[in-house]
Design an enzyme around this catalytic site. Structure first.
Site, PDB file in Angstrom:
ATOM      1  N   HIS A 171      -2.174 -21.206  11.976  1.00 49.44           N
ATOM      2  CA  HIS A 171      -2.173 -19.976  11.177  1.00 49.44           C
ATOM      3  C   HIS A 171      -0.954 -19.959  10.255  1.00 49.44           C
ATOM      4  CE1 HIS A 171      -5.451 -18.575  13.597  1.00 49.44           C
ATOM      5  NE2 HIS A 171      -4.735 -18.602  14.696  1.00 49.44           N
ATOM      6  N   ASP A 215      -3.506 -26.566  22.026  1.00 44.95           N
ATOM      7  CA  ASP A 215      -4.280 -25.417  21.521  1.00 44.95           C
ATOM      8  C   ASP A 215      -3.800 -25.080  20.109  1.00 44.95           C
ATOM      9  OD1 ASP A 215      -6.255 -23.512  21.579  1.00 44.95           O
ATOM     10  OD2 ASP A 215      -5.040 -21.996  22.577  1.00 44.95           O
TER      11      ASP A 215
END
Lengths: 197, 173
Positions: A63, A59
């Site tokens: 960021h 997943d």
């Protein structure tokens, strides 16, 4: 679910991090589902070890530091993890917590089978020679400075990992690390869409 | 906070895009797929590209592309506002099944998000901010979720659908 074709996957962050890490991570540890208790983390790992988990997938959410270093309401969910997936699982093998066969299944054989990816997930005549060479006697500390992703940080900083020494994609060297100097080299950009092969 | 904030990428990609742009645009139509495929072509490894499902998706153009899977379908608003309603999820499942395309989902329970997620994310810290966030009108309260759940289950039974949500409280010991 057992009566259907549904399968399940878990992430490295839910296998190797727990709520005990939440204070250290702050908003960097914001993810969904959130980190749970150490007891639950251990239970998930046990299900990986016992074969109930079909796939370990990252997943991966790359960021940046700036994006995660915000107020809770603004910090996006998710953590980077694609480069630390194998090292963390292989370190579990090195420590005797997981079999090499389970790692093979959850990162290669099962995904290839579930998604019917031709030529992948098995070492056999006619299959793609997608191989990784590791040294299970040589773990290294996970350091963001040694990783290659764009995020600039990792939630697994300071944990031990067994990293690849050499990687091939369809028989061509994609990555190689000099065992003496630690110098790294990369192959050509030969990647293909597996649905177009 | 020791997160080793010194990665080689240092928060930027070689092509100048910021990492968060892996979410933009959502791969919900053929043009968006083509855009991501052009970026992925510059890869060291083999890859697949998912098709996404949102209220704005265009299945016709999307399924003309070589999708790895229909995914990751968000069953709740855990990432941006990408969670979808049950009827759209059923529509997406039918479209995928008709074309023999696998489906992957973020099997998350929106009714558990606020209290549980924020508690877990922050380890009990930032309680003042947590109260403020939970109080925002666009976030569902636990009571609201409890009221909605029986209605949703009745709709699911009528549709003959499996309940794909996972209740994290009961999923592990």
């Amino acid at each position: 679910v057992s009566d259907t074709d549904a399968t399940c996957e878990v992430t490295p962050h839910h296998l190797f991090l727990s709520r005990e890490d939440a204070g250290r991570l702050g908003t960097f540890g914001r993810m969904n589902p959130p980190l749970r208790s150490e007891e639950r983390r251990a239970a998930v790992f046990e299900r990986l070890r016992d074969g109930d988990v079909d796939v370990v997938a990252t997943d991966h959410a790359p960021h940046t530091v700036a994006e995660k270093r915000q107020r809770l309401v603004d910090a996006p969910s998710g953590v980077p993890g694609v480069e630390t997936l194998y090292p963390l699982l292989l370190e579990s093998v090195r420590k005797g917590n997981l079999s090499l066969e389970r790692v093979r299944d959850v990162v290669a054989a099962n995904p290839a089978s579930i998604f019917e990816i031709e030529g992948k997930g098995r070492i056999e005549p006619g299959a793609d020679a997608d191989l990784v060479v590791v040294d299970l006697t040589n773990p290294r500390e996970i350091e963001a400075g040694a990783l290659h992703g764009a995020s600039g940080w990792t939630p697994f900083e300071g944990l031990q990992g067994v990293f690849p020494e050499l990687t091939t994609v369809r028989g061509k060297i994609a990555y190689e690390r000099d065992p003496v100097t630690g110098a790294e080299s990369f192959g050509e950009t030969v990647g293909r869409n597996v649905r177009e092969s | 906070v020791d997160l080793g904030l010194a990665g080689r990428g240092r928060g930027r990609r070689d092509d100048g895009r910021r990492p968060a742009e892996h979410l933009t645009p959502p791969t919900v139509d053929g043009d968006a797929f083509d855009e991501k495929a052009a970026l992925a072509a510059d890869s060291l490894v083999d890859y697949g590209i998912n098709g996404g499902v949102t209220a704005d998706w265009d299945p016709e153009s999307l399924f003309e592309r070589p999708l790895f899977a229909l995914g990751e379908v968000f069953l709740a608003d855990s990432t941006g506002d990408m969670g979808i309603a049950l009827d759209l999820f059923e529509e997406a499942l039918a479209e995928a099944a008709a074309r023999d395309v696998p489906v992957t989902v973020h099997a998350e329970d929106e009714t558990l998000f606020d209290e549980s997620a924020l508690d877990g994310d922050l380890g009990g810290r930032h309680r003042r901010e947590r109260r403020r966030v939970v109080g925002l009108p666009n976030r569902r309260s636990g009571d609201c979720g409890d009221r909605a759940r029986p209605r949703r289950r009745r709709r699911e039974r009528r549709a003959g659908a499996y309940r794909a949500h996972v209740d994290a409280r009961g999923s592990t010991p």
